[in-house]
Design an enzyme around this catalytic site. Structure first.
Site, PDB file in Angstrom:
ATOM      1  N   CYS A 229       0.866  -1.163  -0.040  1.00 22.92           N
ATOM      2  CA  CYS A 229      -0.108   0.152   0.156  1.00 22.92           C
ATOM      3  C   CYS A 229       1.098   1.345  -0.007  1.00 22.92           C
ATOM      4  CB  CYS A 229      -1.066  -0.080   1.314  1.00 22.92           C
ATOM      5  SG  CYS A 229      -2.170   1.446   1.432  1.00 22.92           S
TER       6      CYS A 229
ATOM      7  N   CYS B 222      -3.422  -0.648   8.275  1.00 26.43           N
ATOM      8  CA  CYS B 222      -2.332  -1.802   8.333  1.00 26.43           C
ATOM      9  C   CYS B 222      -1.328  -1.278   9.309  1.00 26.43           C
ATOM     10  CB  CYS B 222      -2.083  -2.309   7.009  1.00 26.43           C
ATOM     11  SG  CYS B 222      -3.772  -2.721   6.225  1.00 26.43           S
TER      12      CYS B 222
ATOM     13  N   CYS C 184      -8.251   1.576  -1.280  1.00 26.09           N
ATOM     14  CA  CYS C 184      -7.863   0.694  -0.038  1.00 26.09           C
ATOM     15  C   CYS C 184      -7.422  -0.697  -0.626  1.00 26.09           C
ATOM     16  CB  CYS C 184      -8.828   0.766   1.113  1.00 26.09           C
ATOM     17  SG  CYS C 184      -8.162  -0.128   2.603  1.00 26.09           S
TER      18      CYS C 184
ATOM     19  N   GLN D  55     -18.990 -10.647   9.876  1.00 25.06           N
ATOM     20  CA  GLN D  55     -17.438 -10.865  10.026  1.00 25.06           C
ATOM     21  C   GLN D  55     -16.864  -9.930   9.017  1.00 25.06           C
ATOM     22  OE1 GLN D  55     -16.213 -12.521  12.550  1.00 25.06           O
ATOM     23  NE2 GLN D  55     -18.207 -13.475  13.308  1.00 25.06           N
TER      24      GLN D  55
ATOM     25  N   ASP E 154     -29.823 -12.873  20.602  1.00 25.68           N
ATOM     26  CA  ASP E 154     -29.018 -11.630  20.340  1.00 25.68           C
ATOM     27  C   ASP E 154     -29.793 -10.346  20.751  1.00 25.68           C
ATOM     28  OD1 ASP E 154     -26.221 -10.945  18.535  1.00 25.68           O
ATOM     29  OD2 ASP E 154     -27.945  -9.101  18.406  1.00 25.68           O
TER      30      ASP E 154
ATOM     31  N   ASP F  16     -20.203 -15.626  20.260  1.00 26.55           N
ATOM     32  CA  ASP F  16     -19.327 -14.613  19.582  1.00 26.55           C
ATOM     33  C   ASP F  16     -19.809 -13.334  19.957  1.00 26.55           C
ATOM     34  OD1 ASP F  16     -17.630 -13.424  17.873  1.00 26.55           O
ATOM     35  OD2 ASP F  16     -18.898 -13.924  16.119  1.00 26.55           O
TER      36      ASP F  16
ATOM     37  N   CYS G 260     -12.873 -11.550  19.323  1.00 24.74           N
ATOM     38  CA  CYS G 260     -12.133 -10.472  18.445  1.00 24.74           C
ATOM     39  C   CYS G 260     -11.265  -9.660  19.376  1.00 24.74           C
ATOM     40  CB  CYS G 260     -13.016  -9.710  17.649  1.00 24.74           C
ATOM     41  SG  CYS G 260     -13.973  -8.324  18.449  1.00 24.74           S
TER      42      CYS G 260
END
Length: 404
Positions: A58, A67, A141, A241, A288, A336, A362
């Site tokens: 990039c 990143c 991107c 996700q 949920d 999750d 995560c």
């Protein structure tokens, strides 16, 4: 400023090279283990380069705040993530083998949140610069799926009718099977004239849907994704996700982990990618806090043939977790949760008779906190599989299997 040469010992948790000194660790941006560096008046100079150094793909790497690891070879990058995770788990007292990360970037990220600002020179769209509140204007991107090639231009275009209020906007753009799904935040309820202008722009750009704070301005085509082989109509701004490949891998890992369970809880289920896969083998109780996501799951489950029954409930699992008497009817639980974790729900699981828990997270810190609750109740963390869907960042998705 000294020109003393220093040797990088290891990579720190944020991806910086670390020099061990008598005064403590010294962090050198984007330096790699074994490299020889020295500090100059203009920054750090690398005098001896590691064979694990890669050329970033990039052009704005090191300026953009996205990143942070494109300068690493793939082997070093995956080893660093695996070792960092194993070290964090071991330090907390969760001893287990950590598998090498599964690379799950696939075709790229299917969703982007683009910041938009109104400036004297015009409308600017992009990401934030590294360790800064400055906006970096972008046109492209390379970590996004090809369908999002126009994302930054789209963000600027939909901001045009909202310029009068001069508010910072976040434009979330999702690539779906039926086109781009765009949701704008930061503006507040639009006026009728703004709604008409936004509708016209959605037509011109051929957007599938355009909404403001989940309030649908126009839905020209229902945003659809194939989830576990079934067509799913996505509610505005519903959780997904980061990559489609990661969603498939995570669902497959969850299915393998439940073994021969005949009844499974899918908690913090979202629109149901795991529930639909789990229901190919077991009866599923899904929950949920997002009522629209639960509605989408129920509609998809009715259309999909060959599944075991799915019972889906809109329920705030932070304030009203499933209780032991409800959990005891299940053979296994898959969770999750958001980055904050699932502390309240984990305490109820710990008090139940559940024997198998698949914890997907995560965030390593909340995974550890929740895992320690289970461990205190007699669970053992038998394995952890990292799934690397946040490519070229320090972030990692974890799949932990707890049994007792």
């Amino acid at each position: 400023m000294t020109a003393q040469q220093l040797i990088i010992d290891h990579i720190g948790p944020e991806g910086d090279g670390v020099v061990r000194t008598a005064a403590g660790p010294l962090f050198v941006p984007r330096a790699l283990p074994g490299e020889v560096v020295r500090q100059t008046d203009t920054g750090w100079q690398i005098d001896a380069v590691s064979p694990d150094r890669a050329t970033p793909f990039c052009p704005v790497f090191a300026t953009c705040g996205g990143c942070t690891t494109q300068h690493m070879s793939v082997s070093l990058y995956t080893r660093w993530k695996q070792e960092a995770l194993a070290r964090a788990l071991g330090k907390a007292g969760l001893q287990t083998e950590v598998a090498p990360p599964i690379l799950a970037h696939g075709r790229g990220r299917r969703r982007a949140i683009i910041h938009v600002r109104f400036k004297p020179e015009g409308i600017v769209a992009g990401y934030m610069e590294a360790k800064s509140h400055r906006l970096l204007a972008l046109e492209h991107c390379p970590v996004l799926v090809p369908e999002l090639a126009s994302a930054f231009a789209t963000a600027r275009a939909v901001a045009v009718p909202l310029a009068a209020r001069n508010k910072p906007l976040d434009v979330q753009i999702t690539a779906t099977d039926s086109g781009l799904d765009v949701d704008i935040r930061g503006h507040g309820p639009p006026e009728e004239s703004e709604r008409l202008a936004l509708t016209s722009i959605a037509q011109r750009l051929d957007l599938a849907r355009l909404s403001v704070h989940r309030d649908i301005i126009v839905e020209r085509r229902a945003p659809m994704l194939a989830v576990a082989g079934a067509p799913l109509h996505l509610p505005p701004r519903s959780f997904l996700q980061a990559t489609g490949e990661a969603e498939t891998i995570l669902a497959d890992l969850a299915l393998a982990a439940i073994g021969k369970a005949k009844s499974v809880g899918d908690l913090f289920c979202g629109v149901g990618p795991f529930a639909l896969k789990l229901a190919t083998r077991a009866r599923v109780v899904a929950a949920d806090g997002d009522a629209e996501a639960i509605g989408a799951l129920n509609r998809t489950a009715r259309l999909r043939t060959g599944l075991k029954p799915i019972t889906a409930e809109a329920r705030d699992l932070f304030r009203r977790p499933l209780l032991p008497m409800e959990l005891n009817a299940l053979d296994a639980v898959v969770l999750d949760p958001p980055r904050a974790g699932a502390e309240a729900q984990m305490r109820q699981i710990a008090a139940s008779r559940i024997k198998t828990v698949v914890s997907i997270s995560c965030d390593t810190a909340s995974f550890i906190r929740d895992g320690l609750i289970l461990q205190a109740a007699g669970f053992a963390l038998t394995r952890v599989t990292p799934v690397d869907q946040f490519a070229w960042t320090r972030h990692i998705e974890l799949v932990g299997l707890f049994r007792r």
